[in-house]
Design a protein around this motif. Structure first.
Motif, PDB file in Angstrom:
ATOM      1  N   LEU A  96      37.023 109.299  85.586  1.00 53.46           N
ATOM      2  CA  LEU A  96      38.301 109.869  85.152  1.00 53.46           C
ATOM      3  C   LEU A  96      39.131 110.293  86.356  1.00 53.46           C
ATOM      4  O   LEU A  96      40.348 110.033  86.416  1.00 53.46           O
ATOM      5  N   MET A  97      38.490 110.938  87.328  1.00 52.18           N
ATOM      6  CA  MET A  97      39.204 111.349  88.542  1.00 52.18           C
ATOM      7  C   MET A  97      39.736 110.130  89.286  1.00 52.18           C
ATOM      8  O   MET A  97      40.859 110.141  89.811  1.00 52.18           O
ATOM      9  N   GLY A  98      38.929 109.053  89.325  1.00 55.70           N
ATOM     10  CA  GLY A  98      39.369 107.837  89.984  1.00 55.70           C
ATOM     11  C   GLY A  98      40.570 107.222  89.284  1.00 55.70           C
ATOM     12  O   GLY A  98      41.502 106.734  89.929  1.00 55.70           O
ATOM     13  N   ALA A  99      40.555 107.252  87.940  1.00 52.63           N
ATOM     14  CA  ALA A  99      41.680 106.708  87.184  1.00 52.63           C
ATOM     15  C   ALA A  99      42.941 107.532  87.425  1.00 52.63           C
ATOM     16  O   ALA A  99      44.047 106.978  87.560  1.00 52.63           O
ATOM     17  N   LYS A 100      42.792 108.842  87.503  1.00 55.64           N
ATOM     18  CA  LYS A 100      43.960 109.691  87.737  1.00 55.64           C
ATOM     19  C   LYS A 100      44.528 109.510  89.136  1.00 55.64           C
ATOM     20  O   LYS A 100      45.709 109.797  89.379  1.00 55.64           O
ATOM     21  N   VAL A 155      60.694 108.487  79.383  1.00 53.06           N
ATOM     22  CA  VAL A 155      59.958 109.334  80.327  1.00 53.06           C
ATOM     23  C   VAL A 155      59.302 110.486  79.583  1.00 53.06           C
ATOM     24  O   VAL A 155      59.939 111.146  78.747  1.00 53.06           O
ATOM     25  N   GLU A 156      58.015 110.689  79.854  1.00 56.02           N
ATOM     26  CA  GLU A 156      57.296 111.870  79.342  1.00 56.02           C
ATOM     27  C   GLU A 156      56.644 112.531  80.544  1.00 56.02           C
ATOM     28  O   GLU A 156      55.761 111.963  81.181  1.00 56.02           O
ATOM     29  N   HIS A 160      51.162 111.131  83.984  1.00 52.66           N
ATOM     30  CA  HIS A 160      51.176 110.887  85.424  1.00 52.66           C
ATOM     31  C   HIS A 160      50.608 109.525  85.790  1.00 52.66           C
ATOM     32  O   HIS A 160      50.875 109.010  86.877  1.00 52.66           O
ATOM     33  N   VAL A 161      49.799 108.939  84.896  1.00 55.55           N
ATOM     34  CA  VAL A 161      49.179 107.641  85.151  1.00 55.55           C
ATOM     35  C   VAL A 161      49.244 106.824  83.864  1.00 55.55           C
ATOM     36  O   VAL A 161      48.937 107.331  82.776  1.00 55.55           O
ATOM     37  N   ARG A 177      46.370 105.803  79.311  1.00 51.42           N
ATOM     38  CA  ARG A 177      46.249 106.986  80.157  1.00 51.42           C
ATOM     39  C   ARG A 177      44.769 107.182  80.502  1.00 51.42           C
ATOM     40  O   ARG A 177      43.885 106.682  79.795  1.00 51.42           O
ATOM     41  N   PRO A 178      44.453 107.861  81.604  1.00 52.10           N
ATOM     42  CA  PRO A 178      43.059 107.952  82.057  1.00 52.10           C
ATOM     43  C   PRO A 178      42.075 108.424  80.990  1.00 52.10           C
ATOM     44  O   PRO A 178      41.002 107.826  80.836  1.00 52.10           O
ATOM     45  N   ASP A 179      42.404 109.476  80.247  1.00 56.08           N
ATOM     46  CA  ASP A 179      41.456 109.968  79.241  1.00 56.08           C
ATOM     47  C   ASP A 179      41.185 108.915  78.176  1.00 56.08           C
ATOM     48  O   ASP A 179      40.046 108.745  77.731  1.00 56.08           O
ATOM     49  N   ALA A 180      42.249 108.219  77.757  1.00 55.19           N
ATOM     50  CA  ALA A 180      42.073 107.182  76.735  1.00 55.19           C
ATOM     51  C   ALA A 180      41.261 106.009  77.282  1.00 55.19           C
ATOM     52  O   ALA A 180      40.441 105.424  76.574  1.00 55.19           O
TER      53      ALA A 180
END
Length: 218
Positions: A96-100, A155-156, A160-161, A177-180
């Motif tokens: 997750l950190m890598g995706a963000k 825009v939201e 951020h990613v 998004r990273p979490d998804a």
């Protein structure tokens, strides 16, 4: 050439796997030590039951020994499963950190293109696509290049990613998004980690010395 979503995600996971090697070894050592402690404790209890079984008679003693051995095996299995679950949670957090952190990587433009291509099949109705201000133009261009037609990119600021596409009633059509992403690939990540982490060593219970049978007793 546009990389597929799975290839982009596999490349990201590969980086995380390399960084997580040391963590894997540390957690594996902890799991091994925990399993050894459980087995030693079970061995002590096993010995106590064995002595009690001798007093109760051979037939009842054999049943008690078998039950204790099974209980010890269950305890060891529980420790191993718990250790792997803890390791997977850490591993998933690293992914997750890598995706963000993808926007800082040269892979990010290819990732946006791959996600756009993967999302087109889900955009079967007019859609609103939400992304960061930084990525708005890139997402719009990627969706057009992928063949999307009836959509607007908005825009939201909480994003951020990646981006999320919703229909006009607010239902999610596609989310990268990273979490998804991590949630969608959870089973694949778990299988990858299972293949990468060696199984813990076995610590079989020592067998108690055999007791003479009634026929062989003098």
């Amino acid at each position: 050439m546009i990389m597929s979503e799975s290839k982009v995600f596999a490349a990201l996971v590969g980086i995380v796997v390399e960084d997580a090697d040391a963590t894997c070894r540390r957690v594996q050592d902890k799991a091994t030590n925990a399993a050894r402690a459980v087995v030693l404790e079970a061995q002590d209890r096993y010995d106590e039951l064995t002595r009690a079984a001798r007093e109760l008679g051979r037939v009842r003693g054999m049943a008690a020994e078998a039950a204790e051995a099974q209980a010890a095996s269950r305890e060891v299995a529980g420790v191993e499963a718990g250790a792997f679950d803890a390791l997977f949670e850490r591993f998933a957090r690293r992914v997750l950190m890598g995706a963000k952190a993808l926007p800082e990587s040269p892979r990010y433009p290819a990732a946006l293109q791959a996600w756009a291509a993967a999302s087109v099949s889900a955009l079967d109705a007019p859609a609103e696509v939400f992304t960061s201000k930084r990525d708005r133009a890139a997402v719009y261009a990627a969706l057009l290049a992928a063949g999307a037609e009836d959509f607007h990119v908005r825009v939201e600021h909480r994003i951020h990613v990646g981006f999320v596409a919703r229909d006009l009633e607010g239902r999610t059509l596609y989310d990268c998004r990273p979490d998804a992403l991590v949630e969608r690939h959870t089973e694949a990540l778990r299988s990858l980690l299972e293949a990468a982490v060696p199984p813990p060593p076995a610590f079989p219970l020592e067998e108690a010395p055999g007791e003479p049978t009634e026929a062989g007793a003098s």
